[in-house]
Design a protein around this motif. Sequence first.
Motif, PDB file in Angstrom:
ATOM      1  N   ASP A   1      48.090   8.027  -9.733  1.00  0.00           N
ATOM      2  CA  ASP A   1      48.319   7.531 -11.088  1.00  0.00           C
ATOM      3  C   ASP A   1      49.801   7.613 -11.438  1.00  0.00           C
ATOM      4  O   ASP A   1      50.407   6.660 -11.948  1.00  0.00           O
ATOM      5  CB  ASP A   1      47.489   8.360 -12.083  1.00  0.00           C
ATOM      6  CG  ASP A   1      47.453   7.726 -13.463  1.00  0.00           C
ATOM      7  OD1 ASP A   1      48.082   6.674 -13.658  1.00  0.00           O
ATOM      8  OD2 ASP A   1      46.784   8.285 -14.351  1.00  0.00           O
ATOM      9  N   PHE A   2      50.391   8.768 -11.139  1.00  0.00           N
ATOM     10  CA  PHE A   2      51.809   8.945 -11.448  1.00  0.00           C
ATOM     11  C   PHE A   2      52.673   7.983 -10.631  1.00  0.00           C
ATOM     12  O   PHE A   2      53.623   7.384 -11.148  1.00  0.00           O
ATOM     13  CB  PHE A   2      52.238  10.383 -11.173  1.00  0.00           C
ATOM     14  CG  PHE A   2      53.600  10.706 -11.702  1.00  0.00           C
ATOM     15  CD1 PHE A   2      53.775  11.230 -12.968  1.00  0.00           C
ATOM     16  CD2 PHE A   2      54.728  10.440 -10.935  1.00  0.00           C
ATOM     17  CE1 PHE A   2      55.034  11.497 -13.462  1.00  0.00           C
ATOM     18  CE2 PHE A   2      55.997  10.710 -11.413  1.00  0.00           C
ATOM     19  CZ  PHE A   2      56.155  11.245 -12.686  1.00  0.00           C
ATOM     20  N   ALA A   3      52.366   7.848  -9.322  1.00  0.00           N
ATOM     21  CA  ALA A   3      53.153   6.962  -8.461  1.00  0.00           C
ATOM     22  C   ALA A   3      53.119   5.524  -8.962  1.00  0.00           C
ATOM     23  O   ALA A   3      54.138   4.827  -8.957  1.00  0.00           O
ATOM     24  CB  ALA A   3      52.631   7.042  -7.028  1.00  0.00           C
ATOM     25  N   ALA A  18      57.583  -4.057  -6.899  1.00  0.00           N
ATOM     26  CA  ALA A  18      58.537  -3.487  -7.855  1.00  0.00           C
ATOM     27  C   ALA A  18      59.939  -3.458  -7.268  1.00  0.00           C
ATOM     28  O   ALA A  18      60.929  -3.679  -7.974  1.00  0.00           O
ATOM     29  CB  ALA A  18      58.094  -2.082  -8.254  1.00  0.00           C
ATOM     30  N   ALA A  19      60.039  -3.193  -5.961  1.00  0.00           N
ATOM     31  CA  ALA A  19      61.346  -3.159  -5.299  1.00  0.00           C
ATOM     32  C   ALA A  19      62.013  -4.527  -5.307  1.00  0.00           C
ATOM     33  O   ALA A  19      63.247  -4.627  -5.353  1.00  0.00           O
ATOM     34  CB  ALA A  19      61.187  -2.656  -3.865  1.00  0.00           C
ATOM     35  N   VAL A  45      62.964   7.435  -4.186  1.00  0.00           N
ATOM     36  CA  VAL A  45      61.808   6.884  -3.482  1.00  0.00           C
ATOM     37  C   VAL A  45      61.111   5.766  -4.247  1.00  0.00           C
ATOM     38  O   VAL A  45      60.634   4.805  -3.643  1.00  0.00           O
ATOM     39  CB  VAL A  45      60.802   8.018  -3.167  1.00  0.00           C
ATOM     40  CG1 VAL A  45      59.493   7.472  -2.614  1.00  0.00           C
ATOM     41  CG2 VAL A  45      61.422   9.015  -2.194  1.00  0.00           C
ATOM     42  N   PHE A  46      61.058   5.876  -5.572  1.00  0.00           N
ATOM     43  CA  PHE A  46      60.256   4.937  -6.364  1.00  0.00           C
ATOM     44  C   PHE A  46      61.135   3.918  -7.085  1.00  0.00           C
ATOM     45  O   PHE A  46      62.178   4.276  -7.651  1.00  0.00           O
ATOM     46  CB  PHE A  46      59.391   5.707  -7.357  1.00  0.00           C
ATOM     47  CG  PHE A  46      58.266   6.447  -6.687  1.00  0.00           C
ATOM     48  CD1 PHE A  46      57.046   5.828  -6.463  1.00  0.00           C
ATOM     49  CD2 PHE A  46      58.438   7.746  -6.249  1.00  0.00           C
ATOM     50  CE1 PHE A  46      56.017   6.501  -5.813  1.00  0.00           C
ATOM     51  CE2 PHE A  46      57.420   8.430  -5.596  1.00  0.00           C
ATOM     52  CZ  PHE A  46      56.205   7.802  -5.386  1.00  0.00           C
ATOM     53  N   PRO A  47      60.731   2.649  -7.075  1.00  0.00           N
ATOM     54  CA  PRO A  47      61.565   1.568  -7.618  1.00  0.00           C
ATOM     55  C   PRO A  47      62.023   1.772  -9.055  1.00  0.00           C
ATOM     56  O   PRO A  47      63.178   1.466  -9.384  1.00  0.00           O
ATOM     57  CB  PRO A  47      60.651   0.333  -7.501  1.00  0.00           C
ATOM     58  CG  PRO A  47      59.772   0.635  -6.331  1.00  0.00           C
ATOM     59  CD  PRO A  47      59.509   2.113  -6.414  1.00  0.00           C
TER      60      PRO A  47
END
Length: 540
Positions: free
Chosen positions: A19-21, A113-114, A184-186
């Motif tokens: 969910d968080f990711a 997203a990236a 790590v996350f966009p």
Amino acid sequence: MSKNFNQKHINMNIKELFDFALTQGCGVNLTSFKRSKIYTSLLKNQKLLFEKYPEHTDEGKMLRAGHLVSGVLLNSYPEKQALIESSNTHSKYGHGIEMRAMIGGLGKALVTAAKKNLPDEAKQIAKEWKSATADEQVELTKKLYYLFHTEDQREKTTISSKELFAEFRRKIEIRNSRYGFDSVFPLGYGKWNKSDNRANCQGKTQMILAFAEMVGAKTVVMLPNKTARDVLDDLRQKKASEIKKDIEARSITFPDPEFMDSLEAGIRIGDLDDMMHSFHVCPVIQVRDGRWVIIDSNSLNWGILSQEWDMEEIVRKISKYRDVLPGLSVIGSAPLQLEQGVQHITDIFNGYMVRSKKMEVLLQPITDLVKIVEAFVDSGEFDLLFEEGSGEKFPSGIDKIFKINTASDMLLGPSNSLLNDVLNDPEHFLQKKKDCLYTYYHCLALDTINDHWNDTGIITHSEAHFGADNYHHVAIAALNSLAIDHRVAGSSSFILDYCFCQTTLHNAMVPEKDDPELAQAAAEAIRKLPSKHRLSKRFL
């Protein structure tokens, strides 16, 4: 759900992790995600796997064996033998099915997203790509490689001890702050820019996969066991020690202090193995004529994979089992290509070492300053060093007097400081200038290794896992980083159920006190593999 990632540790379960990711990392609502075409398609396929692939089929055998057993067998035996062994080999790990759609969907969300973070330059390269020839596409991969360098990434430079330990501290800080999440996350690293973008190897891989989707190019996620950086750091450590011994054996008394600091950093780089040689990911992309190119802008490695890798067979195998084992990875290597690359660099290195000794034999008996400069010019070394430094030949038609004056500036320094140098240390002045020239060759020798950090393609990653499904592997990598950094309960066994690569095996093996059975299963798997990451070897 609100979570503060500035906390040192976070208590999360696996579902909260997803969910968080999705929400915080990709900007995707979980409810809408579960209604998306990619998720519903993956979920439908997930439910029909055992029906679609009966037990007697090759795919069905590996599906039932699971990721862990199949990964070991397919990387340890010829495929036919691996299929036979699959019915006789069992493990309680590697059989995850129910979360595959979530993992694949998260991977798609990360790449989508990236794509929004790609700079305009990447979009221009994409336009050129579609009509480019194979050779032109190779050059465009190099443009892409350079595009995702940050301004502070080191290239073609000597490394000081201060810089070496600064990088060590920086990696420690990343592991203990939100910076790790933002790498790590966009939504964390945001729109690409060279000045301060925080995307790490995962973030850059996501963006290059997004680029490949734009142009319709095939890509495979590469998870190196032996990186170009591993090889070059080992070589640098060995050669830096060799240079130091040479300086001592020849009683070179006055080497340049900055160079000696760089030399010491090269020798000490092995002391930081655990932090400097972590697990890694990068993409390889296929150009029009079938060649595969590494684009690793994070670890600074670009190059065309040689035929020795047998990428055709690797791609055939991961494609065959992708549907039933999306987290599978197949190991490839190119030891001959590596050996040839190291020999090429070593030959250049040895050439500089020999030239340094020859220069000492020539100059050491001479005690007259003017004659030293003349001997330097007459030897032909001045012209050669000029060409090596500038990339251009010394202009033709230049008379010897001009060369001597130029060589004098190079060897002795500007005329306005020469008198001060003589007055400050008249006894050692001449020897200092000689020693400086002798160690200049040492500097060039060490720079030979630094010069192959990035774009020559002479040294590439030489042992690696290749992931079966890109989306699955980028998602697992992101989840793994998040889970390990923030100690998500049960993450190691969960990830091992859904992915076979050395990163997940290592992480399952290390916390032995938490789950000794899991650690033993992971260690046994690694022992059977033909290629082992240097960090994993330490725990076996």
